[in-house]
Design a protein around this motif. Structure first.
Motif, PDB file in Angstrom:
ATOM      1  N   ASP A  87       0.816  -1.209   0.000  1.00  0.00           N
ATOM      2  CA  ASP A  87       0.000   0.000   0.000  1.00  0.00           C
ATOM      3  C   ASP A  87       0.857   1.270   0.000  1.00  0.00           C
ATOM      4  N   ARG A  88       2.050   1.195   0.552  1.00  0.00           N
ATOM      5  CA  ARG A  88       2.909   2.384   0.628  1.00  0.00           C
ATOM      6  C   ARG A  88       3.746   2.582  -0.629  1.00  0.00           C
TER       7      ARG A  88
ATOM      8  N   GLU B  10      -7.567  -2.863  -9.847  1.00  0.00           N
ATOM      9  CA  GLU B  10      -7.484  -1.406  -9.860  1.00  0.00           C
ATOM     10  C   GLU B  10      -7.291  -0.850 -11.258  1.00  0.00           C
TER      11      GLU B  10
ATOM     12  N   ASN C 156      -0.920   6.636  -7.621  1.00  0.00           N
ATOM     13  CA  ASN C 156      -1.655   7.001  -6.408  1.00  0.00           C
ATOM     14  C   ASN C 156      -0.761   6.751  -5.210  1.00  0.00           C
ATOM     15  N   TYR C 157      -0.022   7.752  -4.828  1.00  0.00           N
ATOM     16  CA  TYR C 157       0.867   7.591  -3.677  1.00  0.00           C
ATOM     17  C   TYR C 157       0.058   7.723  -2.400  1.00  0.00           C
ATOM     18  N   ASN C 158       0.207   6.740  -1.529  1.00  0.00           N
ATOM     19  CA  ASN C 158      -0.549   6.704  -0.278  1.00  0.00           C
ATOM     20  C   ASN C 158       0.177   7.555   0.765  1.00  0.00           C
ATOM     21  N   ASP C 159      -0.137   8.853   0.783  1.00  0.00           N
ATOM     22  CA  ASP C 159       0.561   9.797   1.661  1.00  0.00           C
ATOM     23  C   ASP C 159      -0.133   9.849   3.002  1.00  0.00           C
ATOM     24  N   LYS C 160       0.477   9.233   4.002  1.00  0.00           N
ATOM     25  CA  LYS C 160      -0.099   9.186   5.340  1.00  0.00           C
ATOM     26  C   LYS C 160       0.529  10.256   6.223  1.00  0.00           C
TER      27      LYS C 160
ATOM     28  N   HIS D  75       0.535   1.206  10.574  1.00  0.00           N
ATOM     29  CA  HIS D  75      -0.105   0.837   9.311  1.00  0.00           C
ATOM     30  C   HIS D  75      -0.641  -0.593   9.377  1.00  0.00           C
TER      31      HIS D  75
ATOM     32  N   ASP E 290     -11.513  -0.690   0.636  1.00  0.00           N
ATOM     33  CA  ASP E 290     -11.103   0.618   0.139  1.00  0.00           C
ATOM     34  C   ASP E 290      -9.731   0.498  -0.526  1.00  0.00           C
ATOM     35  N   ASP E 291      -9.501   1.281  -1.577  1.00  0.00           N
ATOM     36  CA  ASP E 291      -8.246   1.174  -2.317  1.00  0.00           C
ATOM     37  C   ASP E 291      -7.025   1.385  -1.430  1.00  0.00           C
ATOM     38  N   SER E 292      -7.136   2.260  -0.443  1.00  0.00           N
ATOM     39  CA  SER E 292      -5.992   2.544   0.431  1.00  0.00           C
ATOM     40  C   SER E 292      -5.646   1.368   1.329  1.00  0.00           C
TER      41      SER E 292
END
Length: 420
Positions: free
Chosen positions: A70-71, A130, A195-199, A207, A338-340
């Protein structure tokens, strides 16, 4: 009813071809490795040990692999895993062709590939859905992935059986190296939105905890994985026990084992096309109950007196039941998530499907040595039926709680589309 709808999508079409050829190469390598082990050691125990070493990393690493998926992004992870798999296949070829191969090397390389697959499999499941546009295409893509896998499961061993006597195991490994090159090129050819998963935080443990909580605190997701885990642990080891059953109960040879496995593969392939033809994901939860029940009854029926043709029918039925169970579970999870969170949820799916299998196989082998193979298969069948009853008991609650999850994930546009 279009069973290849997802193939009209350019990205998925490229991915489908590249991954399909790669999986054929992988199955060819699996057969070549098995033949090489038996040629070197003449030991069935070593065959089982190598298989265990190649699969157990899914149980240990897969839940944590989802965090990285995911990251980092699915394609980035897949390019890395395919490169590492290429290196592993290249080492197998170099050691074999140079007459340097030892069983210790095979064990180490199998463990290495198992660790790579703990990242590769959930990333592959995640990215394939996706890259398609509509929910109908998404469901079709999941089923077509199973068609690819089952076609490869037939073509790869067939190719290996023809090529090993002609060119030897080493060149089969080289052909698998070539298939990884094609896979990497297909991944490079995809046109995907980044789609960068910016947390707000970068804590790996946090996570992981988010993914675990998201997956197991929601009854629909939890029950799907519990049922799949029960079947993976207690019923799927039937393939490990099949040679013993064929020898002791049918008085047949290894050729019969191959025939029965091929029949099971045909059942799975037909079921995969059936799943690909479906356009509606709601209602799949009922199919999971039916599939688990069919698996349970099929395994119990091995206790009944019957010859080869009765066993053939049972193997076909089991092939259908297992495919519907696996693909139905995958489809429902993909429609809910969810995609994230997709990488993390599919990592738990991979752990449940592939990680607990080696543990179940070891236990089933021990149990069969104590009480016999037919009783062991029957116990697996009873556990499958118990899992079906447990899952069916909560079906009404499942549908009610799944409705807002479908809406939140975008699989349904509103609660009015839910079917209770």
């Amino acid at each position: 009813m279009n069973i290849i709808k997802a193939l009209y999508n350019r990205n998925y079409r490229i991915f489908f071809v590249g991954q399909g050829l790669s999986i054929i190469g992988t199955w060819m390598q699996n057969i070549a490795v098995s033949w090489l082990i038996y040629r070197l050691t003449d030991s069935a125990l070593m065959l089982g040990l190598v298989a265990f070493m190649g699969q157990i990393p899914n149980f240990v690493l897969a839940p944590f692999a989802g965090v990285w998926i995911d990251r980092w992004g699915k394609r980035s992870v897949l390019v890395i895993t395919q490169l590492l798999s290429l290196i592993q296949a290249s080492l197998l070829a170099w050691l074999t062709l140079g007459n340097r191969m030892e069983i210790e090397y095979i064990l180490s390389l199998s463990l290495f590939l198992g660790c790579v697959n703990a990242f590769d499999v959930p990333a592959r499941h995640s990215i394939s859905v996706e890259m398609v546009d509509s929910q109908e295409e998404r469901q079709n893509a999941i089923a077509l992935n199973s068609v690819t896998y089952n076609m490869a499961r037939m073509l790869g061993p067939l190719a290996a059986g023809i090529l090993i006597p002609i060119i030897g195991e080493g060149y089969c490994f080289l052909l698998n190296v070539a298939s990884y090159f094609i896979s990497i090129l297909s991944l490079a050819g995809l046109r995907l939105q980044v789609n960068y998963n910016d947390k707000e935080h970068n804590n790996m443990l946090q996570h992981f905890q988010e993914g675990f909580s998201y997956t197991f605190k929601q009854l629909p997701l939890r029950n799907i994985l519990v049922l799949l885990g029960t079947i993976s642990l207690t019923a799927m080891p039937y393939t490990v026990l099949l040679p013993v059953f064929v020898s002791q109960n049918l008085g047949a040879s290894a050729g019969t084992v191959g025939f029965l496995m091929a029949v099971s593969g045909c059942g799975s392939l037909i079921a995969a096309f059936f799943m690909a033809s479906r356009t509606e994901f709601q209602g799949l939860e009922r199919l999971l109950v039916v599939a688990a029940s069919v698996i349970g009854i099929g395994l119990i029926c091995f206790m009944l007196p019957g010859g080869l043709w009765f066993s053939t029918v049972l193997m076909f039925i089991l092939g259908v039941g297992f495919l519907i169970q696996v693909v139905g579970s995958n489809t429902l999870l993909q429609c809910m998530v969810d995609d994230s969170m997709r990488g993390r949820v599919m990592s738990f799916y991979t752990m449940t499907l592939m990680g607990v299998g080696p543990i179940g196989s070891l236990f089933a082998g021990f149990l069969a040595s104590q009480i016999g193979v037919t009783y062991t298969l029957a116990i697996g069948g009873v556990c499958s039926l118990a899992g079906a009853v447990f899952f069916a008991r909560d079906l009404s609650v499942f549908r009610v709680q799944a409705c807002p999850i479908y809406v939140q994930s975008g699989s349904l546009s509103s609660r009015d589309e839910c079917r209770f």
